[in-house]
Design an enzyme around this catalytic site. Structure first.
Site, short mmCIF file in Angstrom:
data_model
loop_
_atom_site.label_atom_id
_atom_site.label_comp_id
_atom_site.label_asym_id
_atom_site.label_seq_id
_atom_site.Cartn_x
_atom_site.Cartn_y
_atom_site.Cartn_z
CG HIS A 1 49.27 -22.58 -12.87
ND1 HIS A 1 49.35 -23.73 -12.11
CD2 HIS A 1 47.96 -22.24 -12.88
CE1 HIS A 1 48.14 -24.05 -11.67
NE2 HIS A 1 47.28 -23.18 -12.13
N GLY A 2 52.91 -21.67 -15.73
CA GLY A 2 53.68 -20.70 -16.51
C GLY A 2 55.17 -20.96 -16.43
#
Length: 413
Positions: A262-263
């Site tokens: 996700h990041g």
């Protein structure tokens, strides 16, 4: 094509890992190189050593995580002989970069999307009508729910040190609905747009905030990603075979990789770790497949238990979202500590929350509508569908006309 043409298992596996390395290499350089470089420098500083890492000033390509996973699923499916290699470069390119799902999914499989791309399609009015309904409902989630919640969630998270407990609790709830409205709203728009072209995409959200435990939540939230990790990482690692320690290891790998996907920030990794810890008791007690059936509510003790489980699951999910939203682990930790310790009502609380009563009412209405739709295939369907469509459009336009926060609205009036 080289994987398919290979004569020996060694050659076949060599081409597979070369393709995987190239795909993940692009993702690693663009999205994760600076994260690893700065993290390594900080680690050396902890030992008293000075390091000045060379950082890359690159613009992250739009949708790189999604089309990387599209490409990986295609390669792995060919390796396991689930599909044949695609000889038409245009069809392959369209599969990888299909625009409705490029930015935020769902993550499609070559076995599902490629055959639809290759076959001849004719315009279907009923399917197109379903698509328009789904696009509008996605816009309601995005514009009416997510953008409205973002106003207060941003204000509270950016100024959490001046907030009291109730404000911080509301901030976590607002962000929970913001991310759900953003993500599931985009997925609805993508699915609806594809129906206009006669293409069916994978369903990505199935009312996850009505889950009775965290395992059910992950079967309902970002379904295409969860199933992708299950089929292409969890099962190849051994899945649920072997002893409990082996299963626990595989589960933690899946959740940590999911968080990192996700990041490029430690907050996402901690978010994945927290969800793995949530999942652990269900796995150890063999209760992770308990809540797979549909349920109905009535005036009985069982319904009270179901509502309690839904509320508890939402609460712990919202708590984990704090790490997802915060800029640093320290911010998330301080946010949670203050949320459970500062119970007084400050002036800042009244300044923000006196304008948010309408938002709370809006969220409650949205939850009731979602609850009513939870057993339906399409969100706007059945009797009076045109009236429902009109109400949704009126809500979008009204928010754009009367809101004082037009910068959050896609439409300019």
């Amino acid at each position: 094509m080289k994987i398919e043409q290979s004569k020996t298992p060694f050659e076949r596996k060599m081409w597979l890992w070369l393709c995987i390395s190239i795909n993940l290499g692009f993702l690693g350089i663009f999205k994760y190189y600076n994260f690893f470089a700065t993290s390594f420098a900080e680690l050396l500083q902890g030992f008293g050593l000075t390091a000045s890492p060379i950082l890359l000033k690159l613009i992250l390509p739009v949708g790189i995580s999604f089309y990387t996973f599209h490409g990986l699923s295609y390669i792995i499916d060919i390796y396991y002989k689930r599909i044949k290699s695609e000889k038409n470069f245009v069809d392959y390119s369209l599969f990888v970069s299909y625009f409705p799902l490029l930015v935020a999914g769902p993550i499609e499989r070559a076995t599902h999307l490629l055959p639809q791309i290759k076959r001849r399609r004719k315009f279907n009015f009923e399917k197109a009508k379903e698509g328009i309904y789904q696009i509008v409902w996605g816009l309601v989630k995005k514009v009416v729910i997510a953008d409205s919640c973002a106003i207060y969630a941003n204000e509270i998270f950016d100024n959490y040190s001046t907030m009291n407990s109730l404000s911080l609790i509301l901030g976590a709830i607002y962000f929970s609905f913001q991310i759900y409205g953003d993500f599931s709203g985009y997925s609805d728009i993508a699915l609806g747009t594809s129906k206009l072209f006669g293409i069916d995409l994978l369903k990505n959200f199935n009312y996850p905030y009505f889950s009775r435990d965290i395992a059910e939540f992950w079967r309902r939230w970002h379904i295409s990603l969860s199933s992708w990790f299950r089929d292409y990482l969890y099962i190849p690692l051994g899945g649920s075979k072997g002893n409990k320690l082996f299963q626990v290891r595989n589960t933690f790998i899946i959740f940590l990789v999911s968080g990192f996907w996700h990041g490029a920030n430690w907050t996402f990794i901690v978010w994945g770790l927290i969800n793995a810890l949530y999942f652990l008791p269900l796995l150890l007690l063999n209760r992770n497949r308990k809540n797979v059936d549909a349920f109905t509510l009535g005036f009985n003790i069982e319904s009270i238990r179901i509502l309690f489980n839904i509320s508890t699951t939402f609460a712990i999910t919202a708590l984990a979202w704090i790490f997802f939203r915060s800029k640093t682990i320290t911010d998330a930790y301080n946010y949670i500590i203050r949320m459970f310790s500062d119970l007084h009502f400050s002036e800042q609380y009244f300044r923000i929350e006196r304008y948010s009563h309408n938002l709370i009412a809006l969220i409650l209405v949205f939850v009731l509508v979602e609850w009513n739709n939870r057993n339906r295939i399409e969100p706007i369907s059945g009797k009076y569908s045109w009236l429902k469509l009109g109400l949704c459009l009126a809500a979008i336009v009204a928010l754009g006309v009367f809101s004082d926060y037009k910068e959050f609205i896609y439409f300019q009036f």
